[in-house]
Design an enzyme around this catalytic site. Structure first.
Site, PDB file in Angstrom:
ATOM      1  N   SER A  65       0.823  -1.366  -0.007  1.00  0.00           N
ATOM      2  CA  SER A  65      -0.167   0.160   0.671  1.00  0.00           C
ATOM      3  C   SER A  65       0.608   1.152   0.506  1.00  0.00           C
ATOM      4  O   SER A  65       1.759   0.950   0.639  1.00  0.00           O
ATOM      5  CB  SER A  65      -0.277  -0.057   1.245  1.00  0.00           C
ATOM      6  OG  SER A  65      -1.371  -0.771   1.108  1.00  0.00           O
ATOM      7  N   HIS A  99      -7.198   0.686   6.047  1.00  0.00           N
ATOM      8  CA  HIS A  99      -6.984  -0.809   6.479  1.00  0.00           C
ATOM      9  C   HIS A  99      -6.743  -1.658   7.580  1.00  0.00           C
ATOM     10  O   HIS A  99      -7.677  -2.539   8.124  1.00  0.00           O
ATOM     11  CB  HIS A  99      -5.496  -1.431   5.765  1.00  0.00           C
ATOM     12  CG  HIS A  99      -5.227  -1.111   4.568  1.00  0.00           C
ATOM     13  ND1 HIS A  99      -5.856  -2.443   3.930  1.00  0.00           N
ATOM     14  CD2 HIS A  99      -5.161  -0.740   3.374  1.00  0.00           C
ATOM     15  CE1 HIS A  99      -5.815  -2.515   1.939  1.00  0.00           C
ATOM     16  NE2 HIS A  99      -5.157  -0.988   2.417  1.00  0.00           N
TER      17      HIS A  99
END
Length: 512
Positions: free
Chosen positions: A325, A442
């Site tokens: 990410s 997340h």
């Protein structure tokens, strides 16, 4: 090139973030429902209409020329909808007065059985009327539009218009309208109403075109790149809604790998990919939303969980579910920190007044002594500065990223940037939650912070946002709910021992 490839190439500009790909504002059509008509009456919720006004070039806020509205007139129209079709507060206040004036049966300690039931009927009646009065009139418009073909898409674009206005100006009535519309969209887009699709090269060109256009994390450069992302060793899953059948609301791209990737280059340019039977890791490397009007509605949470379940079912040999990410807020936070600390450090040597002493409590040298010495020595031929923080600021703010081509600078910057990035992800918070937007996404979905990776994204965007650093979040299937709950309730961030050691080794800020 086959027919499908040619169709996608002809219909797509291959440039994400191109404003021309966004649908036209629905306000042009909404004018006829919300503005006074030629008889002076107002109507709302009459359904979608498309009428074309005269092309005399005059822009007027009326139903005769709805096709072209400036941002200013779109704002006027939406504020009109928010104010004129809100709930009737006079009626609400009157009902509340009536309700408070009722005497609750049984308060005197006596119970009359059936008599009490009769007395309660007044409460039930006012409560029913109050529930009805608390519904704004524009609810009728939203409900009717949602049942109309194309209505859900219309409402999504409508909210995107509202959000763009609120980004410039905080209008209370418009914010209330946005909150109400967001609540309705969240209900209509519940997981039960969404369809999970594995998007492949066999899907219609019109849908693949949207994958190219809306990819927001790692732009799709050409048709070969698109076909690779949909081919062997790769997966693309998207949520579709029956009311918007040809456009995914959100999609996620997955790479099947032997190990958790440390750079985006090995994911995007892994050619040929490993045989799928040898893969042990499903790596989520891009999640993109296609509808700006659905901002704040966490469709990604449900998407990730369903994809994990689906991949585990179809490929039991996959044991690791992780991400690679971006860290979009790191460089902005670091440059701001460096700038403010550099200013404070200018007066650190002269602390005569009480104001100076007060300012010193907010000062900290975010560089370790050895990091500062190495940086000052290595940077002499590139930039100058009074101290290490000023030197780092000058290097990192440069738009030519000259520091990335110097092996010497890379070696001295790496320890400091990796340490500060770990601090940013694990310690810097806003309202008790992670400051970084992707980290917050997340973590609230039940992931843990596993590893940060040096020079993992050397693109201009990656260097600008995070100095090229990327992070792996890991979804441990047995702990997803536990981690999500602890983060939600206390803001606790679960992280690997390696990252914890990096953060805990940092010295305490002076004055802390």
């Amino acid at each position: 090139m086959n027919k499908k490839g040619l169709a996608i190439l002809m219909r797509t500009r291959m440039r994400p973030n191109d404003s021309s790909r966004l649908p036209q504002s629905p306000l042009n059509n909404l004018v006829n429902q919300t503005l006074p008509n030629s008889q002076g009456n107002q109507s709302i919720g009459g359904g979608l209409q498309q009428q074309h006004g005269s092309e005399d070039g005059n822009e007027k806020l009326n139903s005769r020329n709805p096709d072209r509205l400036s941002p200013e007139n779109r704002q006027k129209l939406l504020i009109l909808l928010a104010k004129e079709y809100d709930l009737n507060r006079t009626q609400v206040r009157e009902l509340i007065k009536q309700y408070l004036g009722l005497e609750l049966p049984g308060e005197d300690g006596k119970s009359g059985g059936l008599e009490d039931e009769g007395l309660f009927s007044a409460f039930f009646r006012i409560e029913r009327n109050l529930r009805h009065a608390l519904k704004p009139m524009y609810e009728v418009l939203f409900e009717r539009l949602n049942t109309h073909p194309g209505g859900l898409k219309f409402l999504s674009i409508l909210r995107a218009d509202i959000l763009s206005i609120l980004a410039e100006e905080n209008v209370a009535s418009l914010r209330a309208l946005d909150s109400y519309l967001k609540e309705k969209l969240s209900t209509w887009l519940s997981p039960a109403a969404l369809e999970l699709h594995q998007i492949t090269w066999d899907y219609p060109a019109s849908l693949l075109e949207k994958i190219v256009a809306y990819e927001a994390v790692h732009p799709i450069s050409n048709l070969i790149d698109l076909k690779r992302r949909l081919g062997v060793g790769r997966r693309c899953f998207g949520y579709l809604h029956p009311a918007i059948p040809d456009e995914p609301l959100i999609f996620i791209e997955v790479a099947l790998l032997k190990n958790v990737a440390q750079t985006i280059q090995e994911v995007l340019w892994d050619d040929p990919p490993i045989p799928e039977s040898e893969a042990t890791c499903a790596l989520f490397y891009s999640i993109s939303s296609t509808q700006p009007g659905l901002s704040g509605i966490n469709l990604g949470k449900f998407l990730i969980k369903r994809v994990v379940t689906l991949v585990k079912r179809d490929m039991p040999h996959i044991s690791t579910f992780a991400t690679l990410s971006p860290i979009p807020g790191f460089m902005q936070w670091l440059l701001s920190k460096l700038a403010s600390q550099s200013k404070l450090s200018e007066g650190e040597g002269v602390l005569n007044s009480s104001a100076d002493r007060y300012a010193s409590t907010f000062w900290e040298n975010i560089l370790e002594p050895e990091e500062e010495r190495a940086l000052m020595d290595a940077s002499k031929e590139f930039t100058d500065g009074k101290n290490g923080m000023e030197v780092m600021f000058n290097l990192l703010k440069s738009t030519d990223y000259e520091w990335t081509v110097s092996a010497k600078l890379l070696s001295v910057l790496k320890p400091a940037l990796m340490r500060l990035c770990a601090r940013y992800l694990l310690q810097e918070k806003k309202r008790g939650k992670a400051l970084d937007s992707v980290a917050n996404f997340h973590l609230q979905n039940g992931a843990m912070v596993e590893r940060i990776n040096w020079m993992a994204d050397r693109s201009e965007k990656g260097l600008r946002q995070s100095g090229g650093i990327m992070v792996n979040y890991v979804y441990r299937l047995d702990n997803i709910e536990e981690y999500a709950q602890s983060y939600f309730s206390t803001g606790h961030i679960h992280a690997s021992n390696d990252l914890r050691r990096i953060v805990e080794a940092q010295k305490e800020p002076e004055g802390a």
